[in-house]
Design a protein around this motif. Sequence first.
Motif, PDB file in Angstrom:
ATOM      1  N   GLY A 149       0.808  -1.213   0.000  1.00 24.82           N
ATOM      2  CA  GLY A 149       0.000   0.000   0.000  1.00 24.82           C
ATOM      3  C   GLY A 149       0.843   1.266   0.000  1.00 24.82           C
ATOM      4  N   ARG A 160      -2.018   7.049  -3.145  1.00 22.50           N
ATOM      5  CA  ARG A 160      -3.118   8.009  -3.181  1.00 22.50           C
ATOM      6  C   ARG A 160      -4.429   7.268  -3.448  1.00 22.50           C
ATOM      7  NH1 ARG A 160       0.400  11.240  -7.085  1.00 22.50           N
ATOM      8  NH2 ARG A 160       1.560  12.623  -5.729  1.00 22.50           N
ATOM      9  N   PRO A 161      -5.493   7.622  -2.739  1.00 23.09           N
ATOM     10  CA  PRO A 161      -6.766   6.919  -2.949  1.00 23.09           C
ATOM     11  C   PRO A 161      -7.386   7.288  -4.297  1.00 23.09           C
ATOM     12  CG  PRO A 161      -7.061   8.717  -1.418  1.00 23.09           C
ATOM     13  CD  PRO A 161      -5.585   8.633  -1.694  1.00 23.09           C
ATOM     14  N   MET A 162      -8.174   6.359  -4.824  1.00 20.94           N
ATOM     15  CA  MET A 162      -8.892   6.614  -6.067  1.00 20.94           C
ATOM     16  C   MET A 162     -10.113   7.470  -5.756  1.00 20.94           C
ATOM     17  SD  MET A 162      -7.501   5.318  -8.781  1.00 20.94           S
ATOM     18  CE  MET A 162      -8.750   4.979  -9.989  1.00 20.94           C
ATOM     19  N   THR A 163     -10.166   8.618  -6.375  1.00 20.79           N
ATOM     20  CA  THR A 163     -11.306   9.514  -6.202  1.00 20.79           C
ATOM     21  C   THR A 163     -12.346   9.193  -7.272  1.00 20.79           C
ATOM     22  OG1 THR A 163     -10.364  11.168  -7.682  1.00 20.79           O
ATOM     23  CG2 THR A 163      -9.774  11.331  -5.342  1.00 20.79           C
ATOM     24  N   ARG A 196     -11.041  10.129 -10.649  1.00 21.03           N
ATOM     25  CA  ARG A 196     -10.042   9.195 -11.201  1.00 21.03           C
ATOM     26  C   ARG A 196     -10.707   7.933 -11.727  1.00 21.03           C
ATOM     27  NH1 ARG A 196      -4.473   9.134  -7.770  1.00 21.03           N
ATOM     28  NH2 ARG A 196      -4.033  11.331  -7.991  1.00 21.03           N
ATOM     29  N   TRP A 197     -11.718   7.416 -11.007  1.00 22.42           N
ATOM     30  CA  TRP A 197     -12.447   6.253 -11.494  1.00 22.42           C
ATOM     31  C   TRP A 197     -13.107   6.569 -12.830  1.00 22.42           C
ATOM     32  CZ3 TRP A 197     -11.482   1.611 -10.138  1.00 22.42           C
ATOM     33  CH2 TRP A 197     -11.147   1.274  -8.838  1.00 22.42           C
TER      34      TRP A 197
END
Length: 115
Positions: free
Chosen positions: A26, A62-65, A68-69
């Motif tokens: 991660g 970085r999380p997928m916003t 971004r999806w």
Amino acid sequence: MSTLPVYRWRLAPDGYATRRQLRSQGLRPGGQPVAAQLERPRRRRGPLVAYLYRIDLALPVRPMTPARWAALERANAARRLCPACRRDAGYVIPASLGTCVPCAYPEGSRHGIAA
């Protein structure tokens, strides 16, 4: 100019990881330079090289916003769109063909493809 430390395959000290190993934890390199490299010797060619990064300097992924999806979905949809007939092929268009299979083989008899 300093040189990178070079370790033999599977003999790197703790605290170093490849990009793929960081990702499985991660983490991401986060802009840090390559800290070391692994070399796996081969008989007839040059050695395989893997770059190592320091785990203590790695940053979280970085999380997928939602944006971004959505961008990823649009990019994958573009890979499925045939440039010749402008239809969604339902699969990723092979780069070797450049078009969907029906457009690439319109006769249906080439290469053993049944119509």
